[in-house]
Write a protein that holds these residues in place. Structure first.
Motif, PDB file in Angstrom:
ATOM      1  N   ALA A  48       0.172  -7.546 -10.971  1.00  0.00           N
ATOM      2  CA  ALA A  48      -0.434  -8.070  -9.741  1.00  0.00           C
ATOM      3  C   ALA A  48       0.591  -8.288  -8.640  1.00  0.00           C
ATOM      4  O   ALA A  48       0.283  -8.110  -7.457  1.00  0.00           O
ATOM      5  N   ASP A  49       1.827  -8.646  -8.995  1.00  0.00           N
ATOM      6  CA  ASP A  49       2.831  -8.900  -7.961  1.00  0.00           C
ATOM      7  C   ASP A  49       3.371  -7.621  -7.321  1.00  0.00           C
ATOM      8  O   ASP A  49       4.161  -7.682  -6.388  1.00  0.00           O
ATOM      9  N   GLN A  50       2.930  -6.463  -7.787  1.00  0.00           N
ATOM     10  CA  GLN A  50       3.316  -5.171  -7.198  1.00  0.00           C
ATOM     11  C   GLN A  50       2.270  -4.673  -6.195  1.00  0.00           C
ATOM     12  O   GLN A  50       2.380  -3.567  -5.681  1.00  0.00           O
ATOM     13  N   PHE A  51       1.258  -5.498  -5.930  1.00  0.00           N
ATOM     14  CA  PHE A  51       0.103  -5.103  -5.121  1.00  0.00           C
ATOM     15  C   PHE A  51      -0.067  -6.049  -3.936  1.00  0.00           C
ATOM     16  O   PHE A  51       0.130  -7.250  -4.059  1.00  0.00           O
ATOM     17  N   LYS A  52      -0.496  -5.481  -2.778  1.00  0.00           N
ATOM     18  CA  LYS A  52      -0.733  -6.301  -1.587  1.00  0.00           C
ATOM     19  C   LYS A  52      -1.898  -5.723  -0.787  1.00  0.00           C
ATOM     20  O   LYS A  52      -1.910  -4.534  -0.469  1.00  0.00           O
ATOM     21  N   TRP A  53      -2.862  -6.578  -0.450  1.00  0.00           N
ATOM     22  CA  TRP A  53      -3.941  -6.165   0.443  1.00  0.00           C
ATOM     23  C   TRP A  53      -3.394  -6.090   1.858  1.00  0.00           C
ATOM     24  O   TRP A  53      -2.679  -6.984   2.299  1.00  0.00           O
ATOM     25  N   LEU A  54      -3.756  -5.056   2.602  1.00  0.00           N
ATOM     26  CA  LEU A  54      -3.354  -4.924   4.000  1.00  0.00           C
ATOM     27  C   LEU A  54      -4.490  -5.272   4.946  1.00  0.00           C
ATOM     28  O   LEU A  54      -4.263  -5.826   6.015  1.00  0.00           O
TER      29      LEU A  54
END
Length: 134
Positions: A48-54
């Motif tokens: 999860a810490d490798q993912f980011k909503w833009l």
């Protein structure tokens, strides 16, 4: 580590994720075929810490099948599948088709092949075209 961007078809929902994934499952179970409308679901798994909503968090709808561990997140506008969080929140499951670019995948698995429809078991033998055939 390099990153990939991804989005839904209309572009309202977008995200960024590390280009390296732990696992990819090509699942042909009945439920994955129904929820995707395809021969199999192609989902990538990452921390999860490798993912980011833009963008577009408010444009996401979720479906959770009652009594089962089957879910889907999708754009409310265009219906495209978008990433969702695992039940414990430690992983993000990313539909491979939502990515712009080629992911690096450590392990790939074809699962529930006993439920794979016959018409999809010989796709490598079907005549291929770069666009619509004339």
């Amino acid at each position: 580590m390099s990153k990939l961007k991804g989005s839904c078809l209309c572009g309202k929902v977008s995200f960024e994720v590390a280009s390296s994934f732990d696992k990819m499952f090509l699942c042909s179970c009945d439920q994955c075929r129904q929820i995707t409308g395809s021969a199999f679901a192609s989902n990538l798994f990452t921390a999860a810490d490798q993912f980011k909503w833009l963008s577009g968090g408010d444009d996401i709808a979720n479906y959770q099948m009652p009594g089962r561990d089957i879910s889907k997140s999708f754009c409310r506008t265009c219906g495209s599948g978008v990433p969702w969080s695992s039940g414990d929140g430690t992983k993000m499951i990313v539909p491979a088709g939502s990515l712009q670019g080629e992911p690096e995948v450590a392990q790939m698995y074809r699962t529930f092949i006993s439920e794979q429809p016959l018409w999809s078991s010989t796709l490598d033998q079907v005549e291929a075209h770069e666009g619509f055939p004339s």
